[in-house]
Scaffold this active site. Structure first.
Site, PDB file in Angstrom:
ATOM      1  N   CYS A 138       0.807  -1.239  -0.033  1.00 57.49           N
ATOM      2  CA  CYS A 138      -0.010   0.120  -0.134  1.00 57.49           C
ATOM      3  C   CYS A 138       0.903   1.257   0.101  1.00 57.49           C
ATOM      4  CB  CYS A 138      -0.712  -0.029   1.287  1.00 57.49           C
ATOM      5  SG  CYS A 138      -1.649  -1.587   1.682  1.00 57.49           S
ATOM      6  N   ARG A 169      -4.947   6.729   1.421  1.00 55.68           N
ATOM      7  CA  ARG A 169      -3.757   5.686   0.902  1.00 55.68           C
ATOM      8  C   ARG A 169      -4.486   5.135  -0.103  1.00 55.68           C
ATOM      9  NH1 ARG A 169      -4.782   1.726   4.903  1.00 55.68           N
ATOM     10  NH2 ARG A 169      -3.078   0.592   4.167  1.00 55.68           N
ATOM     11  N   ASN A 219       1.228  -2.595   5.282  1.00 57.14           N
ATOM     12  CA  ASN A 219       1.927  -3.987   5.592  1.00 57.14           C
ATOM     13  C   ASN A 219       3.465  -3.692   6.029  1.00 57.14           C
ATOM     14  OD1 ASN A 219      -0.186  -5.876   5.629  1.00 57.14           O
ATOM     15  ND2 ASN A 219       0.310  -6.307   3.412  1.00 57.14           N
TER      16      ASN A 219
END
Length: 324
Positions: A2, A16, A79
């Site tokens: 991401c 995002r 992540n």
């Protein structure tokens, strides 16, 4: 994988991309001030700042991927596989599970400065939400209109970095991502000069040659460089429409298309959704992979003094505006 980013014109924007090979079931969730947040190791929070963001709602609990509170503080978890490290609960600290971290911060912090103080006594612990939803290995970006920080819980402890670019991707750790920007200090949106040799008549044969060398692959390190360059050089008017449009263009520079990142078993990592929240006004904008039309949810149109969470399923089908 991401990418999160900030952008500021007249208002402050935070958002995002969520890149993954499948969705857990996302919903735009508005959590009002009197929704009771139950924490596994800390006292429950019956009164807090209202917030809006994208979440997977499990057992009535919003597992936020990203959110902004009514005071204009935004937070996103991305992540951080292989580097994130959570500890056992300990005495004399606030023990907070990874899935509780966003409401823990946004529920009580009106600024990044307040978040810094809260983090001094916060310990991220290895408590999973459930057997079906195990620990996610994440790091976080926390922003307001004044500053941005990156928070990483690693083996050495809880690391808090100043984030002057207002961008975050995944691995490697944030300090290494920032250092890598030194390799690209020659990049420019301007037309380059011939510095190769004064003995050769080298010519500019195309527009955009100042960006030669800007990485275009899908790795998190390259996405960090690309998003940072685009964000730091972005220009737009300060109207809401043009600011929101520019923000989606910033994150569009790191969009992931189905077929380009094969995760095996016939699955591909794609940009499931892209968000942009006007943190000053509490308006959450988003697009999805199959719907490029921007959809908006305004938290201030809801009852923010209530106890019940309000959710909206994302619009996923492509919306086409026919002109004839």
């Amino acid at each position: 994988m991401c990418t999160a980013a900030t952008y500021q014109t007249k208002d402050f924007y935070f958002g995002r991309t969520m890149d993954y090979e499948f969705s857990y079931g996302d919903e735009v969730a508005v959590t009002p001030r009197r929704y009771s947040f139950q924490f596994r190791h800390a006292d429950r929070m019956d009164q807090h700042y209202a917030m809006i963001g994208m979440a997977h709602v499990a057992e009535g609990y919003p597992l936020y991927y990203d959110a902004v509170n009514e005071k204009g503080v935004g937070m996103a978890g991305l992540n951080f596989v292989g580097n994130a490290y959570y500890r056992e609960a300990a005495a004399d600290v606030d023990n907070i599970a990874q899935f509780e971290f966003i409401p823990w911060v946004l529920g009580q912090c009106a600024s990044v400065q307040e978040a810094r103080k809260l983090l001094r006594r916060t310990r991220l612990v290895n408590t999973a939400f459930s057997d079906e939803l195990p620990l996610a290995e994440l790091h976080w970006m926390i922003s307001d209109r004044e500053e941005t920080i990156t928070v990483e819980s690693v083996q050495e402890g809880l690391r808090i970095y100043d984030n002057p670019v207002g961008v975050l991707t995944n691995n490697p750790p944030f300090d290494e991502q920032m250092f890598r920007l030194n390799d690209y200090l020659k990049l420019s949106p301007k037309t380059p000069e011939n510095l190769f040799s004064d003995k050769l008549a080298l010519n500019v044969y195309s527009r955009g040659m100042g960006t030669l060398g800007l990485p275009g692959d899908l790795t998190s390190g390259s996405r960090f460089v690309r998003a940072a360059f685009v964000k730091m050089n972005s220009v737009s008017a300060d109207t809401e429409g043009e600011s929101v449009s520019q923000f989606f263009h910033i994150l569009g520079s790191v969009d992931q298309q189905r077929g380009c990142c094969d995760t095996g078993g016939g699955k591909y990592e794609i940009t499931l959704y892209t968000s942009c929240c006007n943190a000053d006004k509490g308006i959450y904008y988003y697009t999805t992979y199959d719907n490029h039309q921007i959809t908006a949810v305004d938290m201030n149109r809801e009852c923010l003094d209530g106890e019940e969470m309000i959710t909206y399923l994302p619009v996923r089908g492509e919306q086409i505006n026919w002109q004839n």
